[in-house]
Design an enzyme around this catalytic site. Sequence first.
Site, PDB file in Angstrom:
ATOM      1  N   HIS A  66      -3.113   2.621  49.405  1.00  0.00           N
ATOM      2  CA  HIS A  66      -4.078   2.499  48.309  1.00  0.00           C
ATOM      3  C   HIS A  66      -4.606   1.072  48.271  1.00  0.00           C
ATOM      4  O   HIS A  66      -4.093   0.196  48.981  1.00  0.00           O
ATOM      5  CB  HIS A  66      -3.446   2.868  46.967  1.00  0.00           C
ATOM      6  CG  HIS A  66      -2.166   2.163  46.669  1.00  0.00           C
ATOM      7  ND1 HIS A  66      -2.114   0.822  46.387  1.00  0.00           N
ATOM      8  CD2 HIS A  66      -0.884   2.593  46.644  1.00  0.00           C
ATOM      9  CE1 HIS A  66      -0.859   0.475  46.176  1.00  0.00           C
ATOM     10  NE2 HIS A  66      -0.078   1.526  46.347  1.00  0.00           N
TER      11      HIS A  66
HETATM   12  P1  TYD Z   1       2.996   3.402  43.779  1.00  0.00           P
HETATM   13  O1  TYD Z   1       2.366   2.091  43.445  1.00  0.00           O
HETATM   14  O2  TYD Z   1       2.086   4.558  44.028  1.00  0.00           O
HETATM   15  O3  TYD Z   1       3.972   3.204  45.022  1.00  0.00           O
HETATM   16  P2  TYD Z   1       3.582   2.929  46.526  1.00  0.00           P
HETATM   17  O4  TYD Z   1       2.355   2.116  46.514  1.00  0.00           O
HETATM   18  O5  TYD Z   1       4.706   2.166  47.107  1.00  0.00           O
HETATM   19  O6  TYD Z   1       3.430   4.250  47.152  1.00  0.00           O
HETATM   20  O7  TYD Z   1       4.055   3.759  42.649  1.00  0.00           O
HETATM   21  C1  TYD Z   1       4.968   4.812  42.781  1.00  0.00           C
HETATM   22  C2  TYD Z   1       5.306   5.316  41.397  1.00  0.00           C
HETATM   23  O8  TYD Z   1       5.912   4.278  40.615  1.00  0.00           O
HETATM   24  C3  TYD Z   1       4.095   5.790  40.609  1.00  0.00           C
HETATM   25  O9  TYD Z   1       4.460   6.960  39.914  1.00  0.00           O
HETATM   26  C4  TYD Z   1       3.823   4.698  39.615  1.00  0.00           C
HETATM   27  C5  TYD Z   1       5.175   4.043  39.430  1.00  0.00           C
HETATM   28  N1  TYD Z   1       5.067   2.580  39.193  1.00  0.00           N
HETATM   29  C6  TYD Z   1       5.266   2.064  37.938  1.00  0.00           C
HETATM   30  O10 TYD Z   1       5.550   2.788  36.967  1.00  0.00           O
HETATM   31  N2  TYD Z   1       5.166   0.715  37.749  1.00  0.00           N
HETATM   32  C7  TYD Z   1       4.858  -0.133  38.771  1.00  0.00           C
HETATM   33  O11 TYD Z   1       4.773  -1.367  38.565  1.00  0.00           O
HETATM   34  C8  TYD Z   1       4.640   0.427  40.071  1.00  0.00           C
HETATM   35  C9  TYD Z   1       4.289  -0.449  41.239  1.00  0.00           C
HETATM   36  C10 TYD Z   1       4.751   1.782  40.251  1.00  0.00           C
END
Ligand code: TYD
Length: 132
Positions: free
Chosen positions: A48
């Site tokens: 992303h």
């Molecule tokens: P995401 O940023 O999509 O992870 P990655 O980029 O590593 O795939 O986040 C995964 C999950 O964690 C999503 O449901 C949102 C949650 N999350 C939070 O609640 N707070 C945060 O600071 C982050 C980074 C993720």
Amino acid sequence: MHRIFEINKIPDERGNLSVLQNNKEIPFEIKRVYWIYDVPGGEMRGGHAYKNLSEVIIALSGSYDVVLHDGEKEYRYHLNRSYYGLYVPKMMWRYIENFSTNSLALIVADDFYKPEEYIRDFDAFKEMQKKK
Ligand code: TYD
């Protein structure tokens, strides 16, 4: 511009020490810190971009690759030292892969978690970059 920078290492026979401070080692005001760990072999994280958020990624333990894409070109950074930071500005597509066993990725960000900050579709990201 995205870049690797060296974080000061205070060497000591008792073990090394490195430090991160707002607007000093980290080029912004830190609002959030999170870490990725216990990554099963072969998994990737991310995939992303953020509209306005900048971050610094550090391999506190182990190693992995951070792949960045600006819509035109891909850049691959191999992080494997706890005293190197990778600065990732806003509007960069990014994912992390090739995690080694027991690796620990620390991410320091200049904003709180905001789901509306995410661009999760690569084609939409490329379109937004073209219109800039
Ligand atoms: P995401 O940023 O999509 O992870 P990655 O980029 O590593 O795939 O986040 C995964 C999950 O964690 C999503 O449901 C949102 C949650 N999350 C939070 O609640 N707070 C945060 O600071 C982050 C980074 C993720």
